[in-house]
Enzyme design. Structure first.
Site, PDB file in Angstrom:
ATOM      1  N   ASN A 362       0.844  -1.191   0.000  1.00 46.43           N
ATOM      2  CA  ASN A 362       0.000   0.000   0.000  1.00 46.43           C
ATOM      3  C   ASN A 362       0.885   1.249   0.000  1.00 46.43           C
ATOM      4  OD1 ASN A 362      -2.782   1.326   0.559  1.00 46.43           O
ATOM      5  ND2 ASN A 362      -1.385   2.259   2.015  1.00 46.43           N
ATOM      6  N   GLU A 363       0.766   2.046  -1.076  1.00 43.21           N
ATOM      7  CA  GLU A 363       1.481   3.331  -1.179  1.00 43.21           C
ATOM      8  C   GLU A 363       2.954   3.192  -0.837  1.00 43.21           C
ATOM      9  OE1 GLU A 363      -0.514   6.465   0.920  1.00 43.21           O
ATOM     10  OE2 GLU A 363      -2.128   6.426  -0.524  1.00 43.21           O
ATOM     11  N   ASN A 418      -5.082   4.965  -4.790  1.00 44.53           N
ATOM     12  CA  ASN A 418      -5.652   5.756  -3.690  1.00 44.53           C
ATOM     13  C   ASN A 418      -5.613   7.209  -4.134  1.00 44.53           C
ATOM     14  OD1 ASN A 418      -5.478   3.332  -2.307  1.00 44.53           O
ATOM     15  ND2 ASN A 418      -3.715   3.931  -1.063  1.00 44.53           N
ATOM     16  N   TYR A 424      -7.117  16.249   0.094  1.00 48.48           N
ATOM     17  CA  TYR A 424      -5.750  16.696   0.373  1.00 48.48           C
ATOM     18  C   TYR A 424      -5.278  17.745  -0.626  1.00 48.48           C
ATOM     19  CZ  TYR A 424      -5.071  13.028   3.794  1.00 48.48           C
ATOM     20  OH  TYR A 424      -5.173  12.219   4.891  1.00 48.48           O
ATOM     21  N   TRP A 498     -12.494   5.192   1.981  1.00 41.28           N
ATOM     22  CA  TRP A 498     -11.560   5.225   3.109  1.00 41.28           C
ATOM     23  C   TRP A 498     -12.093   6.240   4.095  1.00 41.28           C
ATOM     24  CZ3 TRP A 498      -7.800   1.995   4.381  1.00 41.28           C
ATOM     25  CH2 TRP A 498      -6.991   2.343   5.464  1.00 41.28           C
ATOM     26  N   LYS A 519     -11.856  10.145   8.575  1.00 37.73           N
ATOM     27  CA  LYS A 519     -12.510   9.946   7.277  1.00 37.73           C
ATOM     28  C   LYS A 519     -13.656   8.934   7.374  1.00 37.73           C
ATOM     29  CE  LYS A 519      -8.617  11.329   4.469  1.00 37.73           C
ATOM     30  NZ  LYS A 519      -7.648  11.440   5.615  1.00 37.73           N
TER      31      LYS A 519
HETATM   32  C1  GCU Z   1      -3.451   6.812   2.447  1.00 38.32           C
HETATM   33  C2  GCU Z   1      -3.189   5.548   3.226  1.00 38.32           C
HETATM   34  C3  GCU Z   1      -4.108   5.354   4.402  1.00 38.32           C
HETATM   35  C4  GCU Z   1      -4.325   6.689   5.096  1.00 38.32           C
HETATM   36  C5  GCU Z   1      -5.067   7.582   4.111  1.00 38.32           C
HETATM   37  C6  GCU Z   1      -5.365   8.953   4.725  1.00 38.32           C
HETATM   38  O1  GCU Z   1      -4.007   6.551   1.224  1.00 38.32           O
HETATM   39  O2  GCU Z   1      -3.235   4.382   2.428  1.00 38.32           O
HETATM   40  O3  GCU Z   1      -3.523   4.412   5.277  1.00 38.32           O
HETATM   41  O4  GCU Z   1      -5.064   6.549   6.304  1.00 38.32           O
HETATM   42  O5  GCU Z   1      -4.250   7.812   2.968  1.00 38.32           O
HETATM   43  O6  GCU Z   1      -4.491   9.827   4.580  1.00 38.32           O
HETATM   44  O7  GCU Z   1      -6.430   9.104   5.329  1.00 38.32           O
END
Ligand code: GCU
Length: 727
Positions: A362-363, A418, A424, A498, A519
């Site tokens: 992941n990322e 993602n 952001y 998310w 979130k």
């Molecule tokens: C990223 C990451 C998550 C994180 C999310 C965020 O994509 O994969 O683990 O919590 O962004 O910034 O809320």
């Protein structure tokens, strides 16, 4: 037969590295599941205890004349087991089950000590990510008593039985493999058929044919079969499902040959006040909330979850993305750990019909560019998954700034991104642009939407919600856009909000809360379903309902106010003080305008469903609804900018084209990189990201820079730009 004895009671705990030789005095009495970060891992400051702690208990020899094993279902992150002072096992990985045989070391009275460590290191994942790395024996611990000859228990925490159903036309060919510590007959039963096969070198395999199998058909009909096996008196079983999965670059996901868009949520395994030491009660409650919105898939991020939750997904038909915590920052010394965590994930979760893919990472480029060592790590994991499981593809979740032509996007069988445009950085429309560009450039690639979301603190309310204000209202606007974006792109094989729940990220301090990522569609303690929860319920659930948004926006200063209603019914009427003021037909989102004079009873009605709330006119805006320091936002909205001169409202691309403004902005970006460190570094020189940023206003980029750039810096920057006339 075997006996499983719960071993959660009568433990003593202390933060020490010393392995006691006798029952220690003065330690804290605890019952498992337990984490030592339930409090300090959720209060912000990123200063929660990360180190070694010890759990001890005494127990008499079990009255059992066979073999005795200790089973730890979740010990984070690195564990050493000592029985009567002798070191028996070491395990690295905080999210999988592991077992160790105690038999030969048992005495009449025994002292069991378990050292658990969640400290910082460069080889056990996770080490860098946006969630709290809780430490502790945070899942059940059991003694497993089995006959002298028994099914395998230790290797990779195996269940001892592996069931592979292959569905073709109206048949299911079911292979059942078992592993045991010796030879002899193994009797295997599937559905109502029993076969006896011989174990050879500790392995046995039996084939079954199911005519017209009852398919596992997702949330509509998650039918489960059971396979069981008996060897020398030991007995094990596993549920399994007959289904086919397919991933098509144009059609997205197919279940049992039919298009079945996976539309759902992600979940972290923690809870306010409990950390990750959950019980079945919390697992069930989470599943009920996910079912209520009508999701048909869950991304169980970013690690192996409790078996109990995969079982619930099997039972309720939730298609699952399973993954290991190879996350955020590649560690050259962590390769072996990624392999062992993936081997355990697949060994322990293979039988679950709900799991559709294995997530490699992941990322992983969030904190650094692609390297050959990183690529090799992914190749090794990808090959391992294919060797262990020929029935499922591998996937990965890429960070939004990973160039779409990066070789890393091809490291797994299928991909996902993602994206957080509209939260952001950038604007909401950039989400659909990203996927449309990607799909046009790579029409043959299977692509998904692994994360998207916006934080909302239910305390923050606004009559003019906007990006970055952490209001419940903006989260609704964000998700209304995203839902449409996703529904228009059936080629997205899956989308996962998310996140379903707010969760602990102890490094965070934003949106009016410390230590939380907000979130979630539901609050961390699961007591409040935020308004956006009901948008998804309106889109995905068939259960008739109507929901008034904004009940927490009770005090309103405006003369006329918007009342937003979510419903999965086609007609909604609105009543103010028992008087019907309007009736509307629509699709999910219904908005009304209401004049405020005093206190008003608002009721929404859709068919037999109703929802009510009270709101009132107030003279002055209720300051408690606004995040402190919101002035920066008000300042940006000032309208005395000279349109003939440059300003922070111009796009980065425009400003960088002009040598004078480019020099001013360049200096500011340099300052941001200095303060934002790795993230800005990862962005620098990233063609994909620079292209995106060029299209964004400097204003929106500055808002995303957060506390790194002070409001007064932005004001002086804008003043400087306003002195430069546009040619
Ligand atoms: C990223 C990451 C998550 C994180 C999310 C965020 O994509 O994969 O683990 O919590 O962004 O910034 O809320």
């Amino acid at each position: 037969m075997r006996e499983i004895i719960s071993f959660n009671e009568s433990w003593f705990f202390a933060k020490t590295t010393e392995v006691p030789s006798g029952m220690p005095q003065g330690w804290e009495a605890v019952t498992l599941p337990h984490t030592w970060n339930a409090a300090d891992g959720q209060d912000g400051g990123n200063d929660y205890f990360r180190g070694t702690a010890m759990y001890c208990k005494t127990f008499p020899r079990p009255e059992w004349d066979g073999c005795v094993f200790l089973e730890l279902k979740g010990a984070a992150m690195t564990t050493d087991v000592y029985l009567n002072g002798k070191h028996l096992a070491h395990h690295e990985g905080g999210y999988s089950t592991f077992r160790v045989e105690l038999t030969k070391e048992l005495r009449e009275e025994n002292l069991l000590c378990i050292a658990v460590d969640n400290g910082v290191n460069d080889r056990v994942y996770p080490q860098k990510a946006d969630f709290t790395f809780y430490g502790g024996l945070y899942r059940d611990v059991n003694l497993i008593c089995v006959p002298i000859q028994h099914f395998e228990l230790v290797k990779d925490g195996t269940p001892g039985i592996k069931v592979t159903p292959v569905v073709k036309d109206d048949k299911a060919f079911v292979t059942v493999e078992t592993w045991q510590n010796g030879d002899g007959e193994v009797t295997v039963t599937v559905a109502d058929e029993t076969k006896t096969v011989l174990s050879k070198d500790g392995c046995a395999s039996a084939e079954f044919l199911l005519e017209n199998p009852h398919l596992w058909d997702g949330v509509n009909d998650p039918y489960l079969y059971t396979a069981s096996a008996v060897f020398q008196g030991d007995e094990i079983s596993a549920c399994f499902g007959c289904r086919t999965f397919a991933f098509d670059a144009q059609k997205g996901f197919l279940l049992n040959g039919k298009e079945y868009p996976l539309r759902g949520v992600s979940r972290h395994q923690d809870r306010k006040g409990m950390g990750n030491a959950l019980t079945m009660r919390e697992h069930r409650e989470d599943m009920e909330l996910i079912r209520e919105i009508g999701a048909n898939t869950v991304r169980l991020a970013h690690y192996q979850h409790a078996q109990e939750f995969y079982d619930l997904c099997d039972r309720y038909g939730m298609v699952v993305w399973a993954e290991i915590p190879y996350i955020t920052q590649h560690m050259p010394n962590g390769r072996e750990n990624t392999v062992s965590q993936m081997r355990e994930l697949i060994t322990q979760c293979y039988n679950h019909p709900c799991i559709c893919c294995w997530g490699l990472s992941n990322e992983i480029t969030a904190s650094g560019a692609v390297t050959e060592d990183m690529m090799e790590n992914h190749r090794i994991l990808n090959d391992l998954c294919h060797r262990m499981d020929v029935t499922r593809p591998t996937t990965m979740a890429h960070v939004f700034m990973l160039e779409t032509d990066s070789p890393l996007t091809q490291a797994a069988d299928i991909g996902s991104y993602n994206l957080y445009f509209g939260w952001y950085l950038g604007e909401l429309e950039q989400n659909e642009k990203f996927f449309d560009d990607y799909h046009a450039k790579y029409p043959e690639r299977v692509i998904g939407f692994s994360e998207y979301g916006a934080d909302a603190n239910v305390q923050f309310q606004s009559s003019a919600p906007e990006k970055g204000d952490y209001s419940e209202g903006y989260q609704c606007i964000y998700h209304e856009h995203m839902l449409q974006c996703i529904e228009k792109r059936p080629y997205l094989w899956a989308s996962h909000v998310w996140n379903m729940f707010d969760f602990a990220a102890d490094g965070r301090d934003e949106g009016g809360k410390k230590g939380e990522n907000q979130k979630g569609l539901v609050t961390f303690d699961r007591t409040i379903k935020k308004d956006a929860f009901y948008l998804y319920k309106a889109a995905w659930s068939k259960e008739p309902f109507v929901h008034l948004c904004g009940r927490r926006y009770a005090n309103r200063a405006e003369e006329k106010t918007e009342i937003k209603v979510y419903s999965n019914q086609k007609e909604v009427s609105l009543f103010v003080d028992n008087r019907e003021i309007a009736a509307k037909s629509g699709n999910r989102v219904f908005t009304f305008e209401v004049e405020l004079f005093g206190e008003h009873e608002i009721m929404a009605k859709a068919g037999a469903c109703t929802d009510c709330m009270t709101i009132r006119k107030v003279e002055k805006a209720d300051e408690s609804y606004r995040m402190m320091g919101g002035d920066v936002v008000n300042w940006f909205e000032a309208d005395d900018f000279d349109p003939n001169c440059f300003s922070i409202r111009d796009t980065l691309g425009t400003l960088m084209k002009n040598p004078t403004t480019g020099a001013i902005v360049g200096k500011m970006m340099q300052a941001a990189r200095a303060s934002r460190g790795d993230v800005a570094e990862a962005a620098a020189g990233n063609a994909n990201l620079e292209k995106m940023m060029a299209g964004m206003s400097l204003q929106s980029l500055l808002k995303q820079a957060g506390p790194a750039i002070k409001p007064e810096q932005i004001q002086s920057l804008n003043a400087a730009l306003q002195k430069i006339r546009k040619s």
